[in-house]
Design an enzyme around this catalytic site. Structure first.
Site, PDB file in Angstrom:
ATOM      1  N   GLU A 174       0.808  -1.230   0.014  1.00 17.26           N
ATOM      2  CA  GLU A 174      -0.194  -0.274   0.002  1.00 17.26           C
ATOM      3  C   GLU A 174       0.663   1.546  -0.186  1.00 17.26           C
ATOM      4  O   GLU A 174       0.525   2.466   0.822  1.00 17.26           O
ATOM      5  CB  GLU A 174      -0.611   0.013   1.426  1.00 17.26           C
ATOM      6  CG  GLU A 174      -2.266  -1.314   1.249  1.00 17.26           C
ATOM      7  CD  GLU A 174      -3.026  -1.221   2.371  1.00 17.26           C
ATOM      8  OE1 GLU A 174      -2.960  -0.463   3.107  1.00 17.26           O
ATOM      9  OE2 GLU A 174      -3.642  -2.441   1.828  1.00 17.26           O
ATOM     10  N   ASN A 215       2.718  -5.385  -3.292  1.00 17.42           N
ATOM     11  CA  ASN A 215       0.885  -5.841  -3.104  1.00 17.42           C
ATOM     12  C   ASN A 215      -0.042  -3.993  -2.994  1.00 17.42           C
ATOM     13  O   ASN A 215       0.823  -3.168  -1.770  1.00 17.42           O
ATOM     14  CB  ASN A 215       1.010  -6.351  -1.561  1.00 17.42           C
ATOM     15  CG  ASN A 215      -0.250  -6.471  -1.562  1.00 17.42           C
ATOM     16  OD1 ASN A 215      -1.019  -7.814  -2.409  1.00 17.42           O
ATOM     17  ND2 ASN A 215      -0.609  -6.553  -0.102  1.00 17.42           N
ATOM     18  N   HIS A 251     -10.247  -6.042  -2.642  1.00 19.05           N
ATOM     19  CA  HIS A 251     -11.609  -6.002  -1.690  1.00 19.05           C
ATOM     20  C   HIS A 251     -11.907  -5.034  -2.532  1.00 19.05           C
ATOM     21  O   HIS A 251     -12.506  -3.986  -2.550  1.00 19.05           O
ATOM     22  CB  HIS A 251     -10.732  -4.828  -0.546  1.00 19.05           C
ATOM     23  CG  HIS A 251     -10.039  -6.068  -0.051  1.00 19.05           C
ATOM     24  ND1 HIS A 251     -10.031  -6.530   1.330  1.00 19.05           N
ATOM     25  CD2 HIS A 251      -8.964  -5.601   0.050  1.00 19.05           C
ATOM     26  CE1 HIS A 251      -8.732  -7.659   1.914  1.00 19.05           C
ATOM     27  NE2 HIS A 251      -7.758  -6.684   1.434  1.00 19.05           N
ATOM     28  N   GLU A 279      -5.990 -10.707  -1.879  1.00 16.00           N
ATOM     29  CA  GLU A 279      -6.629 -10.424  -0.479  1.00 16.00           C
ATOM     30  C   GLU A 279      -7.852 -10.875  -1.241  1.00 16.00           C
ATOM     31  O   GLU A 279      -9.290  -9.217  -0.025  1.00 16.00           O
ATOM     32  CB  GLU A 279      -6.219  -9.337   0.259  1.00 16.00           C
ATOM     33  CG  GLU A 279      -4.919  -8.941   0.270  1.00 16.00           C
ATOM     34  CD  GLU A 279      -4.412  -8.467   1.321  1.00 16.00           C
ATOM     35  OE1 GLU A 279      -5.099  -7.276   2.235  1.00 16.00           O
ATOM     36  OE2 GLU A 279      -3.562  -7.690   1.469  1.00 16.00           O
ATOM     37  N   ASP A 281     -11.546 -10.476  -1.168  1.00 14.84           N
ATOM     38  CA  ASP A 281     -13.349 -10.288  -0.575  1.00 14.84           C
ATOM     39  C   ASP A 281     -14.026  -9.456  -1.679  1.00 14.84           C
ATOM     40  O   ASP A 281     -14.422  -8.135  -1.536  1.00 14.84           O
ATOM     41  CB  ASP A 281     -12.934 -10.126   0.812  1.00 14.84           C
ATOM     42  CG  ASP A 281     -12.327  -8.847   1.569  1.00 14.84           C
ATOM     43  OD1 ASP A 281     -12.488  -7.997   1.316  1.00 14.84           O
ATOM     44  OD2 ASP A 281     -12.384  -8.621   2.350  1.00 14.84           O
TER      45      ASP A 281
END
Ligand code: XIL
Length: 362
Positions: A174, A215, A251, A279, A281
């Site tokens: 990030e 990432n 996400h 990641e 979701d």
């Protein structure tokens, strides 16, 4: 499976081509004998990891230390369905070195050992991030040269400890703002953008076999943030910096998988980089309706296909496996139900979506 290589494809799924009639007739007896051997192992063929193994890719889950150590339903699903794990929090700096010089490896070791005994690979998460830093580090007012040494030491120590046991590291997490500028952080503000190349080089020296990743989130679409990352990745590669992959956190909100996702991942893959969904979701405004759960299933399929349809996609990791422990409700107020299993470990439509996304024959 070796920790440093991709899982070997199973040879179970043989393609049966039609035979000329005469040959087929002559072979009937043989076929009758061989057919049972062609029947795939039911569990391997129908689990997420069975499909992933067959394609030589990873399907992973972020794992919390609490459920890992206290919930046997959780570990049953984890070990049956996933061939990769990521520590949800246990390898972050605040967890590993809560006070300066005193390391707590217990939870991270537990996960790495669990993975080894269940034939799972480990994604390391994460070495350089602006968040979840211990307060001694955040508030230490260190000089640039001190910070540089602290960072190198952290990378040497952490990557070195798990050398050979972690197949990919999120070295940088990030690091961009939404407009594509570098995010203000302890590292950026004190060390400048050069910390990225340094961190990658130090990590590579500590474990030459690990794939090293940058990432981030909101880089799944073609947008200002992914454009900036693309430019940085290109520059690092041109400079010979050991960058091997890009992690697309993914996400998502239900119904909002970006339409440019596959093309965007492909442009990174075209640079020779691995791409991974790290990641995944897909959150739903609560309470989730039947229609939203069906849309979520479609979204899981699309998101996983967007990666697996691109050359050099190493795999897809979901950020948790059950809604019981997901970070979503605590972070995105009013949202939840983001994962493939519900709170009682029943597979949701999302499970089928992910499974179909992984299964090349679905
Ligand atoms: C989250 C964890 O899931 C939470 O338990 C923790 O409180 C905060 O961090 N991007 C990342 C992950 O890279 O490390 C974050 O994990 C989710 C967003």
């Amino acid at each position: 499976m070796p920790h440093t290589s991709r899982p070997r494809p199973h040879r179970r799924r043989r393609v049966l081509r039609p035979l000329p009639l005469a040959v087929a007739g002559a072979l009937i007896a043989t076929v009758a004998v061989t057919l049972p051997q062609l029947t795939p192992d039911a569990s391997a063929a129908t689990t997420l990891r069975g499909f992933a193994d067959a394609r030589g890719v990873r399907v992973g889950a972020a794992v919390g230390d609490t459920p890992l150590t206290s919930d046997s339903s959780y570990t049953t699903v984890l070990d049956r369905e996933f061939n990769s794990v990521t520590a949800e929090n246990a390898m972050k700096w605040d967890a590993l070195e809560p006070s300066r010089g005193s390391y707590n490896w217990a939870a991270a070791d537990r996960l790495v050992n669990h993975a080894a005994s269940h034939d799972q690979g480990v994604r390391g998460h994460t070495l350089v991030w602006y968040s979840q830093l211990p307060s001694w580090l955040k508030n230490g007012n260190f000089s640039a040269s001190q910070l540089n040494t602290i960072l190198k030491n952290h990378i040497d120590t952490t990557v070195g400890r798990y050398k050979g046991r972690i197949y990919a590291w999120d070295v940088i997490n990030e690091t961009f703002d939404e407009d594509g500028s570098m995010r203000s952080s302890l590292w950026q503000d004190k060390l400048g953008t050069g910390y990225i190349a340094n961190a990658l080089r130090w990590a590579h020296a500590a474990d030459p076999a690990a794939k090293l990743y940058i990432n981030d989130y909101n880089i799944e679409a073609d947008n200002a943030k992914s454009d900036a990352l693309y430019a940085l990745a290109k520059q690092l590669l041109a400079q010979g910096v050991p960058l091997h992959g890009i992690g697309f956190q993914s996400h998502f909100v239900v119904g909002q998988v970006p339409s440019s996702m596959k093309a965007n991942l492909k442009r990174f893959s075209d640079l020779g980089l691995e791409v991974s969904v790290t990641e995944l979701d897909i959150r739903i405004p609560l309470p989730a309706s039947t229609a939203e759960l069906a849309q979520q299933s479609t979204d899981y399929k699309t998101a996983s296909e967007n990666c697996l349809g691109v050359p050099r996609c190493a795999g897809v990791t979901v950020w948790g496996l059950t809604d019981k422990y997901s970070w979503v409700p605590g972070t995105f107020s009013g949202y939840g139900a983001a994962l493939p299993y519900n709170e009682s470990y029943a597979a949701k439509p999302a499970y089928t979506g992910l499974s179909n996304g992984l299964n090349p024959n679905a």
